[in-house]
Design an enzyme around this catalytic site. Structure first.
Site, PDB file in Angstrom:
ATOM      1  N   CYS A 119     -10.335  17.334 -11.968  1.00  0.00           N
ATOM      2  CA  CYS A 119      -9.806  17.221 -13.316  1.00  0.00           C
ATOM      3  C   CYS A 119      -8.759  18.327 -13.477  1.00  0.00           C
ATOM      4  O   CYS A 119      -8.712  19.273 -12.687  1.00  0.00           O
ATOM      5  CB  CYS A 119     -10.916  17.350 -14.365  1.00  0.00           C
ATOM      6  SG  CYS A 119     -11.598  19.004 -14.546  1.00  0.00           S
ATOM      7  N   ASP A 130       0.846  -1.199   0.000  1.00  0.00           N
ATOM      8  CA  ASP A 130       0.000   0.000   0.000  1.00  0.00           C
ATOM      9  C   ASP A 130       0.876   1.242   0.000  1.00  0.00           C
ATOM     10  O   ASP A 130       2.011   1.217   0.483  1.00  0.00           O
ATOM     11  CB  ASP A 130      -0.908  -0.013   1.230  1.00  0.00           C
ATOM     12  CG  ASP A 130      -2.060   0.974   1.120  1.00  0.00           C
ATOM     13  OD1 ASP A 130      -2.463   1.312  -0.012  1.00  0.00           O
ATOM     14  OD2 ASP A 130      -2.570   1.404   2.172  1.00  0.00           O
ATOM     15  N   GLU A 131       0.345   2.316  -0.524  1.00  0.00           N
ATOM     16  CA  GLU A 131       1.043   3.610  -0.580  1.00  0.00           C
ATOM     17  C   GLU A 131       2.417   3.458  -1.230  1.00  0.00           C
ATOM     18  O   GLU A 131       3.408   4.056  -0.805  1.00  0.00           O
ATOM     19  CB  GLU A 131       1.162   4.231   0.813  1.00  0.00           C
ATOM     20  CG  GLU A 131      -0.162   4.451   1.514  1.00  0.00           C
ATOM     21  CD  GLU A 131      -1.083   5.454   0.838  1.00  0.00           C
ATOM     22  OE1 GLU A 131      -0.626   6.220  -0.039  1.00  0.00           O
ATOM     23  OE2 GLU A 131      -2.273   5.480   1.192  1.00  0.00           O
ATOM     24  N   CYS A 132       2.469   2.652  -2.282  1.00  0.00           N
ATOM     25  CA  CYS A 132       3.754   2.341  -2.927  1.00  0.00           C
ATOM     26  C   CYS A 132       4.408   3.563  -3.567  1.00  0.00           C
ATOM     27  O   CYS A 132       5.599   3.523  -3.880  1.00  0.00           O
ATOM     28  CB  CYS A 132       3.579   1.234  -3.942  1.00  0.00           C
ATOM     29  SG  CYS A 132       2.451   1.679  -5.254  1.00  0.00           S
TER      30      CYS A 132
END
Length: 167
Positions: free
Chosen positions: A150, A55-57
């Protein structure tokens, strides 16, 4: 399946050795320090795993991502990495950059901007709702400080803020 859960040591928002999902599921994990060699830790564990979830790589170093790749190649074990592509200024994180270079596949989980378009910016917002354009790349524990936008809404928000400051 036996899963080895890992995350960067810098991610302490849910606890030093806890991974928590957005829907509230949590589990104990092994924190990986910046100087740690993921491949060597995996080999030294002595515990069989069927899969690794990282996780959170985005906060891993390029070398740690390479260590995950080694696990896939040399141990024939799947490694699933989850994280962000870019920071609040749209700059690629080092770990994410390396993943884009060597991952077998990448699946994007799409988020929608308030306007309805695809969100690609994790805009950092201050307490007054202003979009921030300065600061360190990493802000741990700031889940409520980010808004998915966006690119055009992000740019327009920054332009509007600058216009207001000039008045």
């Amino acid at each position: 399946m036996t899963v080895w859960l890992i995350k960067p040591e810098t991610d302490i928002r849910d606890g030093e050795n806890v991974i928590r999902s957005r829907i509230g599921l949590e589990s104990i994990c092994d924190p990986i320090a910046e100087s740690d060699d993921v491949f060597e830790i995996f080999k030294a564990r002595g515990t069989a795993s069927d899969v690794i979830i990282a996780d959170e790589c985005q906060f891993f170093t390029s070398e740690q991502i390479d260590g995950c790749r080694r696990i896939v190649d040399e141990c024939d074990l799947p490694v699933l990495c989850f994280g962000l592509r870019t920071d609040f200024l749209t700059h690629t994180f080092k770990g994410s950059h390396r993943l884009f270079e060597i991952a077998d596949s990448i699946t994007e989980i799409k988020t929608i901007c308030e306007c309805g378009k695809k969100a690609i910016v994790n805009a950092r917002i201050d307490g007054e709702g202003r979009v921030l354009t300065e600061g360190g790349q990493i802000l741990i524990g700031g889940n409520d400080s980010y808004v998915a936008m966006c690119h055009s809404c992000w740019v327009n928000a920054i332009k509007a803020q600058k216009k207001n400051e000039e008045k």
